[in-house]
Design an enzyme around this catalytic site. Structure first.
Site, PDB file in Angstrom:
ATOM      1  N   GLU A 372       0.821  -1.214   0.000  1.00 22.87           N
ATOM      2  CA  GLU A 372       0.000   0.000   0.000  1.00 22.87           C
ATOM      3  C   GLU A 372       0.860   1.270   0.000  1.00 22.87           C
ATOM      4  OE1 GLU A 372      -2.805  -0.092   3.195  1.00 22.87           O
ATOM      5  OE2 GLU A 372      -3.999  -1.692   2.319  1.00 22.87           O
ATOM      6  N   ASN A 426      -5.508  -5.520  -1.223  1.00 22.08           N
ATOM      7  CA  ASN A 426      -6.065  -5.371   0.116  1.00 22.08           C
ATOM      8  C   ASN A 426      -7.424  -4.693  -0.021  1.00 22.08           C
ATOM      9  OD1 ASN A 426      -3.492  -6.211   0.835  1.00 22.08           O
ATOM     10  ND2 ASN A 426      -2.842  -4.223   1.595  1.00 22.08           N
ATOM     11  N   TRP A 506      -6.684 -10.776   7.271  1.00 21.10           N
ATOM     12  CA  TRP A 506      -5.990  -9.759   8.064  1.00 21.10           C
ATOM     13  C   TRP A 506      -6.760  -9.580   9.359  1.00 21.10           C
ATOM     14  CZ3 TRP A 506      -1.310  -7.910   7.568  1.00 21.10           C
ATOM     15  CH2 TRP A 506      -0.928  -6.839   8.392  1.00 21.10           C
ATOM     16  N   LYS A 527      -8.605  -6.699  14.332  1.00 20.86           N
ATOM     17  CA  LYS A 527      -9.078  -7.551  13.237  1.00 20.86           C
ATOM     18  C   LYS A 527      -8.662  -9.006  13.397  1.00 20.86           C
ATOM     19  CE  LYS A 527      -9.292  -3.888   9.784  1.00 20.86           C
ATOM     20  NZ  LYS A 527      -8.748  -2.823  10.650  1.00 20.86           N
TER      21      LYS A 527
END
Length: 736
Positions: A372, A426, A506, A527
């Site tokens: 990312e 993602n 994740w 998470k």
């Protein structure tokens, strides 16, 4: 012969950059592994201490014998470290996740003071600097003293083990040709053995290569049979063994196909698994072998066959566990969130060390370039950085492809996507924004447009605080029930897209992100399918276990922490890898269902009840009770705070309001100011990564059609009912 001595005990620690002349008696006594952020890096506020600290200990080795060399081995020091021997700087290492060694022989005296400065402070040239996890500081892995003869296998270059094994399997002949390379200083010959085969070759330089042929090769075959061979190398001097090393390796073939996904040893091998961060409650990242083993046991229990080791190089002990347990591993460097033009050299250094130190692990199938990193846009400098990394990986290791994890807001047409060999996305539709259905539609559209690209699902998840329970789960409520709803939908998405080369939840475990302040917890990303301390498995853990683990029969009733229930009829959900489940209420059978994975029953509530799910000789029991009202302790979004934020009688449709779309509000100069202030406040509570992504134009584009009221509801406790009413009051003063 080689001797390894642990130096984990006897250290003195102080938050100072000053180098003492003698061992300071007033400093804190610590043993390794150690981090100074085990508490303040996990309590929220984004205020954990980052700076330079000093570790010192005495080393009574005496002056080394003339033919011996002594190396200091540092397993992990985050993020910049310098080694001082008797006050003189001897080595500097930039990067907090890879091992390094330095020859300290010539600096040693009869009595020695070893000092290691460690700095996790902010800078603009060493990764990571912005990300959704805590950058712990400290000597958080083992420190050893390695004693070797003057003639020895290489120890310093990029933290190498001195030996490299490259197996090439021929499936048609069930054989493998194995190339073994060694690097050494001095010696007459190298003798290498694999099983009952031995080759002795005269040394003509610092590098040597020999080949072996293995008939009837036993394959390293994932979780089914992760068979490992051992290669032993002996450095011969004057007919005697001067130094000896060994390494385990596996023989396998693997590939990636845009339609079939991942292929192991010629057979389709769908990859389903988890991601992992290397930290734990109260310990930070200062983990021992015991914690690594416990993590692997939990990952094995859930039935995973792949692990994304995010977002940096992990301990060699954990890569060893992956080899032993047949895990398929994605290994990566911490080139994450924000591209730093001054950090190019550091990304190359960290990648070179990652490949050098991890090349021999058969579990690793790809090298991750970044994660990312394009949230601020794609510049030419960022592109060139990735091209250099990609070329480096191919040069150092032509046997494995490169990959990247792309944020969902990265455009499909971005040239960045075409740099690595394979890719992955993602996606968090259904949690941060959008709907659960958008995960499937995203992949449908992508694959239709680019059917030749190999793409995976590298992150997906929803935070769950097990304190919060409900009979009506909804997006953004942080309940254990919504996490289950979310992952049920994700599993359906994965099943509909068998061409995905991998899917990584994740995350396997909750982890520290000190910049976070949400979901009823401070400094924690929730998470995980397992709690931060590893003591509690959330209900969603058992969903994946039911789908992935076919070896260990079980039944699990969800909602064991949802004891007080105000509804007249309640839902009892059971996850199981069995085909039939019977439910008993207060000892009386109330129904049997045939099916798979999820079994849902509805029962009336009249008082206190004992609920038991049975399948054969398997059972699970919970206790629940009827209450007059919802237990307020179960509620993150308290009743009334998200449904009626302003009086309908006072609503003026000719003026702006929180019921307008995000795009509408951002397109008006006055409302854009108010909207921008609110969004900045929300991002502030979700850490540095969220703040960095906030101005991404593609993210803004995705949010254009979203109702601003829905965005406020998903902000949770960051926006109270009073806050929302005040925001709406300000908007209502601006006429359309």
């Amino acid at each position: 012969m080689r001797k390894v001595i642990s130096l984990n005990q006897g250290w003195k620690f102080c938050k100072t950059a000053d180098i003492p002349d003698v061992l300071p008696s007033g400093w804190e006594s610590v043993s390794l592994p150690h981090t100074w952020n085990a508490e303040d890096g996990q309590d929220g506020g984004n205020d954990y201490w980052r700076g330079t600290a000093m570790y010192c200990r005495e080393l009574e080795t005496g002056r080394p014998e003339k033919n011996m060399r002594l190396f200091l081995e540092v397993g992990g020091a985050a993020n910049i470290s310098e080694v001082y021997v008797n006050g003189i700087r001897h080595a500097r290492h930039e990067g907090g996740y890879s091992l390094y060694r330095t020859d300290i022989t010539d600096a040693l005296q009869d009595h020695n003071l070893i000092c290691i400065s460690v700095d996790n402070g902010a800078n603009d040239y060493i990764y990571p600097q912005k990300a959704d996890f805590t950058f712990y500081g400290g000597l958080y892995r083992d420190v050893n003293l390695i004693m070797v003869p003057r003639q020895h296998f290489e120890l310093e270059k990029d933290g190498t083990s001195g030996i490299k094994v490259t197996p090439a399997v021929n499936p048609e002949t069930c054989s493998a040709d194995v190339t073994i390379e060694t690097w050494q200083s001095g010696g007459d010959a190298v003798r290498i053995s694999i099983g009952d085969q031995t080759v002795c070759q005269k040394i003509t330089g610092s590098h040597m290569s020999v080949s072996f042929h293995i008939e009837n090769v036993r394959l390293w075959n994932g979780t089914e049979d992760p068979y490992l061979y051992t290669a032993k190398a002996e450095l011969i001097q004057n007919g005697e063994t001067a130094d000896e090393i060994s390494v385990r390796f596996g023989c396998r073939t693997f590939g990636f196909d845009p339609e079939k996904g991942f292929i192991l040893n010629g057979v389709s091998y769908p990859l389903h698994g988890v991601s992992r961060h290397q930290d734990r409650k109260g310990l930070g990242n200062a983990l021992t072998l015991r914690e690594h083993q416990e993590d692997m046991e939990l990952i094995r229990e859930i039935g995973a066959n792949t692990i994304r080791l995010a977002h940096y190089q992990h301990a060699q002990e954990f890569y060893d566990l992956c080899d032993e347990n047949g895990m398929i591993v994605w290994a990566e460097i911490p080139y994450i969130t924000e591209h730093m033009p001054a950090g190019r050299k550091n990304t190359i250094d960290q990648m070179r060390e990652l490949i050098t130190q991890c090349y021999n692990h058969p579990s690793i199938v790809c090298w991750g370039l970044s994660n990312e990193v394009a949230v601020h846009g794609v510049s030419e400098d960022l592109m060139e950085n990735h091209r250099l990394l990609n070329d480096l990986c191919h040069k150092m290791d032509p046997t494995r492809p490169t990959t990247m994890a792309h944020a969902f807001m990265l455009e499909h047409e971005s040239p960045l996507i075409r740099i690595p060999d394979i890719g992955s996305y993602n996606l968090y539709f259904g949690w941060y924004l959008g709907t659960l259905e958008q995960n499937s539609s995203f992949f449908d559209e992508y694959h239709e447009k680019y059917p030749e690209r190999i793409m995976g699902f590298s992150e997906f998840g929803a935070d769950a605080n097990v304190q919060f329970q409900t009979s009506s789960p909804r997006q953004g409520d942080y309940t254990e029930q919504y996490q289950c709803v979310y992952h049920e939908a994700i599993l359906d998405c994965i099943n509909k897209h068998p061409w995905l080369w991998s899917a990584h939840v994740w995350n396997m475990f909750d982890f520290a992100a000190d910049g976070r302040d949400e979901g009823g917890e401070h400094g924690l990303n929730q998470k995980g399918l397992v709690s931060f301390d590893r003591r509690l498995k959330k209900d969603a853990f058992y969903l994946y276990k039911a789908v992935w683990n076919h070896q260990d029969p079980f039944v699990h009733i969800c909602g064991s922490r949802y004891i007080d229930r105000a509804e007249e009829v309640t839902e009892i959900k059971v996850y199981s890898n069995q085909s039939s489940v019977t439910l008993l209420v207060d000892g009386k059978e109330c129904g049997t269902q045939q099916g798979s994975v999820k079994f849902v029953f509805r029962i009336p509530l009249t008082g206190e009840h004992v609920i038991t799910a049975v399948s054969g000789n398997l059972s699970d029991t919970i206790r629940i009770r009827k209450t007059e009202a919802v237990n307020p302790d179960y509620c993150f979004l308290h009743a009334g705070t998200v449904d009626n934020w302003f009086d309908e009688d006072d609503f003026d449709s000719s003026c702006f309001s929180i019921r307008d779309s995000f795009g509408t509000l951002m397109n008006h100069p006055e409302t854009a100011v108010i909207t921008g202030e609110v969004m900045a406040r929300i991002r502030e509570k979700r850490g540095d990564a969220a703040k960095s992504a906030g101005n991404n134009p593609n993210l803004q584009k995705m949010m254009v059609g979203m109702c601003f009221e829905d965005l406020l509801k998903r902000a949770g406790e960051t926006i109270s009912a009073e806050d929302a009413a005040e925001i709406n009051r300000r908007l209502q003063q601006i006429r359309k």
